[in-house]
Design a protein around this motif. Structure first.
Motif, PDB file in Angstrom:
ATOM      1  N   LEU A   1       0.848  -1.260  -0.100  1.00  0.00           N
ATOM      2  CA  LEU A   1      -0.070   0.066  -0.018  1.00  0.00           C
ATOM      3  C   LEU A   1       0.883   1.184  -0.043  1.00  0.00           C
ATOM      4  O   LEU A   1       0.516   2.125  -0.754  1.00  0.00           O
ATOM      5  CB  LEU A   1      -1.129  -0.094   1.325  1.00  0.00           C
ATOM      6  N   GLY A   2       2.000   1.083   0.753  1.00  0.00           N
ATOM      7  CA  GLY A   2       2.859   2.388   0.926  1.00  0.00           C
ATOM      8  C   GLY A   2       3.744   2.874  -0.362  1.00  0.00           C
ATOM      9  O   GLY A   2       4.345   3.560  -0.451  1.00  0.00           O
ATOM     10  N   ARG A   3       3.552   1.754  -1.494  1.00  0.00           N
ATOM     11  CA  ARG A   3       4.086   2.025  -2.760  1.00  0.00           C
ATOM     12  C   ARG A   3       3.151   2.182  -3.862  1.00  0.00           C
ATOM     13  O   ARG A   3       3.515   1.783  -5.048  1.00  0.00           O
ATOM     14  CB  ARG A   3       5.087   0.859  -3.077  1.00  0.00           C
ATOM     15  N   GLY A   4       1.699   2.303  -3.584  1.00  0.00           N
ATOM     16  CA  GLY A   4       0.713   2.419  -4.550  1.00  0.00           C
ATOM     17  C   GLY A   4       0.010   1.004  -4.880  1.00  0.00           C
ATOM     18  O   GLY A   4      -0.652   1.178  -5.982  1.00  0.00           O
ATOM     19  N   VAL A   5       0.260   0.092  -4.368  1.00  0.00           N
ATOM     20  CA  VAL A   5      -0.467  -1.244  -4.645  1.00  0.00           C
ATOM     21  C   VAL A   5      -1.441  -1.532  -3.674  1.00  0.00           C
ATOM     22  O   VAL A   5      -1.240  -1.545  -2.324  1.00  0.00           O
ATOM     23  CB  VAL A   5       0.794  -2.473  -4.258  1.00  0.00           C
ATOM     24  N   THR A   6      -2.660  -1.458  -3.979  1.00  0.00           N
ATOM     25  CA  THR A   6      -3.717  -1.677  -3.172  1.00  0.00           C
ATOM     26  C   THR A   6      -4.370  -2.906  -2.899  1.00  0.00           C
ATOM     27  O   THR A   6      -5.002  -3.347  -2.112  1.00  0.00           O
ATOM     28  CB  THR A   6      -4.846  -0.783  -3.858  1.00  0.00           C
TER      29      THR A   6
ATOM     30  N   GLY B 105      -3.836   5.070  -7.462  1.00  0.00           N
ATOM     31  CA  GLY B 105      -2.444   5.210  -7.393  1.00  0.00           C
ATOM     32  C   GLY B 105      -2.160   6.549  -7.999  1.00  0.00           C
ATOM     33  O   GLY B 105      -2.534   7.008  -8.852  1.00  0.00           O
ATOM     34  N   ILE B 106      -1.135   7.399  -7.203  1.00  0.00           N
ATOM     35  CA  ILE B 106      -0.735   8.766  -7.810  1.00  0.00           C
ATOM     36  C   ILE B 106       0.688   8.609  -7.674  1.00  0.00           C
ATOM     37  O   ILE B 106       1.317   8.417  -6.567  1.00  0.00           O
ATOM     38  CB  ILE B 106      -1.252   9.831  -6.755  1.00  0.00           C
ATOM     39  N   PHE B 107       1.466   8.482  -8.853  1.00  0.00           N
ATOM     40  CA  PHE B 107       2.733   8.333  -9.074  1.00  0.00           C
ATOM     41  C   PHE B 107       3.583   9.448  -9.884  1.00  0.00           C
ATOM     42  O   PHE B 107       2.900  10.112 -10.540  1.00  0.00           O
ATOM     43  CB  PHE B 107       3.106   7.104 -10.134  1.00  0.00           C
ATOM     44  N   GLU B 108       4.730   9.634  -9.273  1.00  0.00           N
ATOM     45  CA  GLU B 108       5.542  10.540 -10.025  1.00  0.00           C
ATOM     46  C   GLU B 108       6.493   9.990 -10.870  1.00  0.00           C
ATOM     47  O   GLU B 108       6.799   8.675 -10.671  1.00  0.00           O
ATOM     48  CB  GLU B 108       6.349  11.317  -9.043  1.00  0.00           C
ATOM     49  N   ILE B 109       6.692  10.214 -12.225  1.00  0.00           N
ATOM     50  CA  ILE B 109       7.682   9.673 -12.976  1.00  0.00           C
ATOM     51  C   ILE B 109       8.893  10.631 -13.050  1.00  0.00           C
ATOM     52  O   ILE B 109       9.010  11.581 -13.264  1.00  0.00           O
ATOM     53  CB  ILE B 109       7.345   9.461 -14.457  1.00  0.00           C
ATOM     54  N   ARG B 110      10.128  10.035 -12.334  1.00  0.00           N
ATOM     55  CA  ARG B 110      11.128  10.446 -12.301  1.00  0.00           C
ATOM     56  C   ARG B 110      12.204  10.366 -13.450  1.00  0.00           C
ATOM     57  O   ARG B 110      12.301   9.261 -13.943  1.00  0.00           O
ATOM     58  CB  ARG B 110      11.832  10.547 -10.770  1.00  0.00           C
TER      59      ARG B 110
ATOM     60  N   VAL C 266       7.703   6.497  -8.931  1.00  0.00           N
ATOM     61  CA  VAL C 266       7.565   6.605  -7.420  1.00  0.00           C
ATOM     62  C   VAL C 266       6.220   6.922  -6.788  1.00  0.00           C
ATOM     63  O   VAL C 266       5.808   8.147  -7.487  1.00  0.00           O
ATOM     64  CB  VAL C 266       8.735   7.646  -7.055  1.00  0.00           C
ATOM     65  N   ASN C 267       5.620   6.084  -6.079  1.00  0.00           N
ATOM     66  CA  ASN C 267       4.458   6.469  -5.568  1.00  0.00           C
ATOM     67  C   ASN C 267       4.419   7.671  -4.660  1.00  0.00           C
ATOM     68  O   ASN C 267       5.195   7.719  -3.631  1.00  0.00           O
ATOM     69  CB  ASN C 267       3.935   5.237  -4.662  1.00  0.00           C
ATOM     70  N   LYS C 268       3.265   8.436  -4.712  1.00  0.00           N
ATOM     71  CA  LYS C 268       3.507   9.636  -3.975  1.00  0.00           C
ATOM     72  C   LYS C 268       2.017   9.980  -2.765  1.00  0.00           C
ATOM     73  O   LYS C 268       2.160  10.309  -1.986  1.00  0.00           O
ATOM     74  CB  LYS C 268       3.217  11.046  -4.762  1.00  0.00           C
ATOM     75  N   ALA C 269       1.010   8.743  -3.381  1.00  0.00           N
ATOM     76  CA  ALA C 269      -0.129   8.875  -2.926  1.00  0.00           C
ATOM     77  C   ALA C 269      -1.058   7.618  -3.227  1.00  0.00           C
ATOM     78  O   ALA C 269      -0.569   7.192  -4.212  1.00  0.00           O
ATOM     79  CB  ALA C 269      -1.015  10.177  -2.655  1.00  0.00           C
ATOM     80  N   VAL C 270      -1.879   7.299  -2.457  1.00  0.00           N
ATOM     81  CA  VAL C 270      -2.677   6.379  -2.857  1.00  0.00           C
ATOM     82  C   VAL C 270      -4.177   6.210  -2.080  1.00  0.00           C
ATOM     83  O   VAL C 270      -4.232   6.927  -0.864  1.00  0.00           O
ATOM     84  CB  VAL C 270      -2.160   4.688  -2.136  1.00  0.00           C
TER      85      VAL C 270
ATOM     86  N   ASN D  11       2.288   9.038   0.611  1.00  0.00           N
ATOM     87  CA  ASN D  11       3.330   8.415   0.777  1.00  0.00           C
ATOM     88  C   ASN D  11       4.744   9.229   0.739  1.00  0.00           C
ATOM     89  O   ASN D  11       4.746   9.927  -0.174  1.00  0.00           O
ATOM     90  CB  ASN D  11       3.456   7.193  -0.252  1.00  0.00           C
ATOM     91  N   GLU D  12       5.297   9.428   1.556  1.00  0.00           N
ATOM     92  CA  GLU D  12       6.516  10.205   1.690  1.00  0.00           C
ATOM     93  C   GLU D  12       7.743   9.620   0.875  1.00  0.00           C
ATOM     94  O   GLU D  12       8.702   9.059   1.563  1.00  0.00           O
ATOM     95  CB  GLU D  12       6.989  10.671   3.078  1.00  0.00           C
ATOM     96  N   ASN D  13       7.689   9.508  -0.349  1.00  0.00           N
ATOM     97  CA  ASN D  13       8.822   8.888  -0.904  1.00  0.00           C
ATOM     98  C   ASN D  13       9.688   9.883  -1.761  1.00  0.00           C
ATOM     99  O   ASN D  13       9.166  10.788  -2.222  1.00  0.00           O
ATOM    100  CB  ASN D  13       8.343   7.661  -1.946  1.00  0.00           C
TER     101      ASN D  13
END
Ligand SMILES: [Zn+2]
Length: 411
Positions: free
Chosen positions: A120-125, A370-375, A396-400, A409-411
């Motif tokens: 969950l902390g990485r956007g996987v529900t 999932g809300i992700f940033e693409i770095r 990188v997951n930012k929120a879920v 998610n504080e990544n």
């Protein structure tokens, strides 16, 4: 702020236009949408992200409204006035919550990781625990892990009574511990949490007995009317002798391993038995885990246009880390990002019967997002033999959002 009438007409107009373009809302549910549109409020509005939802063939700047734990609407420019909480997803991608069909999350037992932390902390529900336990322990796993986690967890029952809770090797040397009747009974009694059966075929797990273990696992899966997930890596029997027993919907996990009895012949060509299995509808899943993934094998498969059906993790430790990292790894190998996201949303949603639609942002479905940033940059990825490849995108997951609840998610 829109009045109730204005809001209602906004949604209906939006829905009509979008249904016509075939993009956002399913044409079969206009009444449901109109009913929902009578409610002025939504609990959560995710604004301005790039929504990627291949179930609805969406890729574009869209807002996502969530209410009562469900997706209310996916549409451009949904007014903020109606939302209790507004979150900006500017410069980020918004996807259905990821689904990982191969994890081990009996936290504190064996190699189990904590699902809420690593998934969950990485956007996987949603995760599928791939046979951490056999029939004697499945109740404990459900009571202490499935029922206490925010992550949606379903499970496979391992045909070995020992699962992998004691240790990972030798768990089927003694066939007294491989009991199809008791495995089937445990699976039946624990549906719908149990969605399949698992068997691990590897020389150091059962020696020369792999076909007998497979036979017993298929017997349990057949009787329970469930798919079988088969771990095959460095098996005693040649791969074609194993694959011929796999049915449509069964899963071949670890298929990109670099060990003997793999998917390639001596010239690096895919074995005919592998192509036949795909033709038949066997699912190919690359779960890297501790030792099951080779860049060399993966590249040869991709060069022959043989892509994975799904992407999963197995053991959540270095160099696997998490599912977004595995997705980034396959993007580094040349798979298109949208396609890779499909392999962790729509595709895994089809592998098991979860009891509800997953892997989609369709209106009315449970809000798992999932809300992700693409770095962008240079990122080094590693296979099981510590071979390296460099990629240029990292997800990188930012929120879920899990059933409507929003987590940062504080990544
Ligand atoms: Zn595993």
């Amino acid at each position: 702020m829109l009045t109730r009438r204005e809001f209602s007409s906004y949604l209906v107009t939006g829905a009509t236009a979008l249904v016509t373009s075939g993009e956002v809302w399913p044409a079969s549910k206009p009444e449901a949408l109109q009913d929902q549109s009578k409610s002025l409020d939504c609990d959560l509005l995710i604004k301005g992200g790039t929504v990627i939802d291949s179930d609805q063939k969406l890729h574009g700047l869209l807002d996502v409204a969530v209410n009562n734990g469900r997706i209310l609407a996916v549409s451009p420019n949904i007014p903020e006035g109606r939302a209790r909480m507004v979150v900006s997803a500017k410069d980020k991608i918004v996807t259905p919550g990821f689904i990982d069909i191969h994890v081990h999350c009996f936290d504190g037992v064996g190699t189990g990781a904590n699902a809420d932390h690593y998934c969950l902390g990485r956007g996987v529900t949603t995760v599928v625990d791939a046979g951490s336990t056999g029939y004697p322990m499945i109740n404990a796993f459900i009571k202490y892990v499935v029922n206490t986690s925010i992550t949606r967890i379903v499970a496979l029952v391992d045909i070995s009574a020992l699962g992998i809770v004691v240790h990972t090797k030798d768990t089927m040397r003694n066939l007294d511990w491989v009991n199809p009747e008791l495995t089937e009974k445990a699976a039946e009694e624990n549906k719908p949490t149990v969605v399949g059966i698992k068997v691990r075929l590897q020389k150091d797990i059962q020696g020369t007995n792999d076909l007998e273990c497979l036979r017993r696992a298929l017997q349990a899966a057949d009787a329970a009317r469930l798919p079988l997930t088969v771990h095959i890596d460095d098996s005693y029997s040649p791969l074609p002798d194993i694959l011929k027993f796999l049915r449509k919907g069964d899963v071949f996990t670890h298929y990109l391993n670099g060990h003997p009895n793999g998917v390639l012949d001596a010239n690096g060509k895919l074995l005919p038995a592998v192509l036949e299995a795909r033709e038949r509808g066997v699912i190919f899943d690359p779960a890297q885990g501790s030792s099951h993934f080779s860049f060399d094998v993966a590249e040869k498969c991709l060069a022959q246009d043989f892509l994975p059906d799904t992407i999963s993790t197995d053991r959540l430790e270095r160099p696997v880390y998490d599912l977004p990292t595995q997705v980034s790894k396959f993007v580094a190998l040349g798979i298109d990002l949208d396609k890779a996201i499909e392999m962790v949303t729509v595709k895994p949603a089809q592998v098991y019967n979860y009891g509800l639609p997953l892997g989609t942002l369709r209106s009315g479905t449970e809000a798992d997002i999932g809300i992700f940033e693409i770095r962008d940059g240079n990122f080094e990825f590693m296979d099981s033999a510590r071979q390296k490849r460099t990629g240029h995108k990292m997800l990188v997951n930012k929120a879920v959002v899990r059933r409507g609840r929003y987590f940062v998610n504080e990544n």
